[in-house]
Enzyme design. Structure first.
Site, PDB file in Angstrom:
ATOM      1  N   SER A 114       0.853  -1.188   0.000  1.00 39.15           N
ATOM      2  CA  SER A 114       0.000   0.000   0.000  1.00 39.15           C
ATOM      3  C   SER A 114       0.888   1.237   0.000  1.00 39.15           C
ATOM      4  CB  SER A 114      -0.882   0.003   1.245  1.00 39.15           C
ATOM      5  OG  SER A 114      -0.081   0.321   2.364  1.00 39.15           O
ATOM      6  N   LYS A 115       0.252   2.383   0.031  1.00 41.20           N
ATOM      7  CA  LYS A 115       0.999   3.646  -0.021  1.00 41.20           C
ATOM      8  C   LYS A 115       2.049   3.744   1.078  1.00 41.20           C
ATOM      9  CE  LYS A 115      -2.261   6.566  -2.443  1.00 41.20           C
ATOM     10  NZ  LYS A 115      -3.664   6.213  -2.169  1.00 41.20           N
ATOM     11  N   ARG A 116       1.779   3.084   2.206  1.00 39.02           N
ATOM     12  CA  ARG A 116       2.759   3.123   3.293  1.00 39.02           C
ATOM     13  C   ARG A 116       4.116   2.591   2.849  1.00 39.02           C
ATOM     14  NH1 ARG A 116       2.327  -0.492   6.861  1.00 39.02           N
ATOM     15  NH2 ARG A 116       0.719  -1.653   5.782  1.00 39.02           N
ATOM     16  N   HIS A 117       4.110   1.721   1.848  1.00 43.77           N
ATOM     17  CA  HIS A 117       5.356   1.099   1.405  1.00 43.77           C
ATOM     18  C   HIS A 117       6.101   1.940   0.373  1.00 43.77           C
ATOM     19  CE1 HIS A 117       2.998  -2.416   2.886  1.00 43.77           C
ATOM     20  NE2 HIS A 117       4.152  -2.652   3.474  1.00 43.77           N
ATOM     21  N   GLY A 118       5.587   3.107   0.063  1.00 43.49           N
ATOM     22  CA  GLY A 118       6.253   3.954  -0.928  1.00 43.49           C
ATOM     23  C   GLY A 118       5.381   4.081  -2.160  1.00 43.49           C
TER      24      GLY A 118
END
Ligand code: GLU
Length: 486
Positions: free
Chosen positions: A254-258
């Site tokens: 997800s966006k948390r991963h970049g």
């Protein structure tokens, strides 16, 4: 004659084009190219609220940028169009009528509130929420009453009871579901728009798709779709569900991963060859240890039986390693082009460059290309070409410059450089060599200190290329600046 392989990529244009989507498109494309088949691009835009043309354009542009060309579908046309679902409503209507006539589907007049209450009551009892089938066998009188109340019906599929739905998935082998776990589900909403699970079946069948290769998240939709194929008397395609993509912490990417969209990677200056190479390895494993594959090699090597069941882990370091390989091979003009917006944002250059400035920049980029994984990273290395206010990067560098031999090395280099014309790499090399010989010093006592005097740093781009790019005047000024700080 062998049946032609026909695969499709069927995105819903509801947001940025995710790398997971790109991976599905890529696997389909590789299969189509390998088997001499056809790739169809279909736009699944039945979610009217979330679908946008902007997203559709972004998906097409991203696919083209990746080099994933489709043979049939949106924009290019073909025998089985239209290829945008909202343009196929008449076709769906005909089949809905067939399902209603044959008793495979029925009108459901339940309101959202009634359905919510039913679900809640089931959950309160600890049951799985399933539609009760309340409208399955309505009398004409009931129907007339609901219509008179102004209720707009949905169409529900009548799921046959006590059936085992078994299919052989190209990735997951035998998969089975119980039909009793599938409640009668809506296939056409009250506004007349079919839902994904229904439209996808008709389209895949009518577009003669032979292999449905898609993300694992659709595995649980497959039993519903198979029941629809059976009710409609349509031939089943083969299914292959490719595993989820997880972040390094093994939670769903997800966006948390970049960066998660293809466009973000493009804008950072990744190359399509690098991203394609990396995406291919997300779930597919080649026979040997090799990790670098050109598109032609991927087409040759790819096969569904080496697509893994277990989740793929998105390892950004691996992407960077692979992309760095393609960055090294690319022309410096291209990398410069990709780096320009980042150099502007970082304040190294202004909006306009003269022809000379541009030519200079291309040479600078050529020096740095070997150190970066994607074009935006140039900004982390280019300072040495711009900033003349040199400082020691650390104490170790300062210590090196305290050596008693240093002043004479510095003087020798400065006076020889001052006399040099033109300043070219080979000539700078000759100066440095000459100094080691004349002063009978090891290379370490000459090259490293000269580099430190010019950059403040112990490592960096080739010294003999650096000096001509910075130029005689700036090099001499920098040396004075740093020597004063010893
Ligand atoms: N429109 C679906 C999606 O974007 C495609 C599902 C499928 O390939 O069947 O997830």
């Amino acid at each position: 004659m062998k049946q032609e392989l026909r695969v499709r990529f069927a995105p819903s244009p509801t947001g940025p084009f995710h790398i997971g989507g790109a991976r599905s498109a890529l696997f389909n494309w590789l299969l189509a190219r390998k088997e001499d088949g056809k790739l169809i691009l279909r736009i699944e835009d039945t979610d009217l609220e979330r679908s946008t043309r902007e997203s559709e354009e972004n998906i097409k542009a991203s696919l083209r940028w990746l080099g994933i060309e489709w043979d049939e579908g949106i924009d290019v046309g073909g025998e089985y169009g239209p290829y945008r679902q909202t343009e196929r409503l008449d076709t769906y209507r005909q089949y809905t009528q067939q399902l209603l006539d044959e008793g495979h589907a029925y009108h459901c007049y339940c309101t959202e509130e009634e359905l919510d209450a039913e679900r809640q009551a089931q959950m309160d009892k600890g049951e799985n929420p399933l539609y009760s089938g309340r409208c399955r066998d309505l009398s004409q009188a009931d129907r007339d009453r609901f219509i008179a109340e102004g209720r707009k019906p949905t169409v529900r599929f009548r799921v046959p009871g006590n059936q085992q739905i078994i299919f052989k998935d190209l990735v997951r082998d035998t998969v089975s579901f119980e039909s009793n776990g599938v409640g009668d589900f809506v296939i056409v909403k009250s506004d007349g728009i079919p839902v994904y699970n229904y439209a996808v079946v008709l389209d895949d069948a009518l577009m003669k798709i032979t292999h449905v290769i898609r993300a694992e998240e659709h595995l649980s939709n497959t039993p519903r779709q198979i029941l629809l194929y059976q009710a409609l008397g349509l031939e089943l395609p083969q299914f292959g569900h490719i595993s989820l993509i997880l972040g390094k912490d093994r939670t769903k990417m997800s966006k948390r991963h970049g960066a998660t969209s293809v466009e973000q990677y493009k804008n950072l200056g990744y190359l399509p060859e690098g991203l394609v190479n990396f995406l291919a390895l997300l779930g597919w494993s080649p026979v040997g240890e090799e990790e670098i594959f050109s598109q032609e090699e991927l087409i040759r090597e790819f096969s569904m039986d080496r697509v893994a069941k277990n989740p793929a882990v998105f390892d950004i370091d691996k992407l960077n390693h692979i992309n760095a390989h393609y960055i090294k091979q690319a022309s410096s003009e291209l990398i410069t082009e990709l780096a320009l917006p980042h150099l502007r944002t970082a304040g190294f250059i202004g909006e306009e460059l003269t022809t000379e400035q541009h030519a200079w920049l291309v040479k600078v980029v050529a020096e740095l290309q070997g150190y970066i994984s994607y074009a935006a990273q140039i900004t982390e290395h280019i300072d040495v070409f711009f900033n003349d206010d040199i400082n020691f990067e650390n104490e170790e560098a300062r210590e090196i410059m305290k050596d008693p031999d240093i002043p004479v090395v510095m003087e020798a280099f400065k006076s020889k450089l001052a006399a040099l014309e033109p300043v070219e790499p080979a000539a700078v090399q000759a100066i440095l060599k000459g100094i080691t010989k004349e002063l009978k010093l090891g290379g370490k006592k000459v090259y490293m200190p000269v580099r430190i005097a010019i950059t403040g740093k112990m490592h960096g781009p080739e010294l003999i290329n650096l000096v001509p790019l910075i130029g005689k005047e700036r090099t001499l000024a920098r040396m004075d600046c740093l020597i004063a700080k010893i």
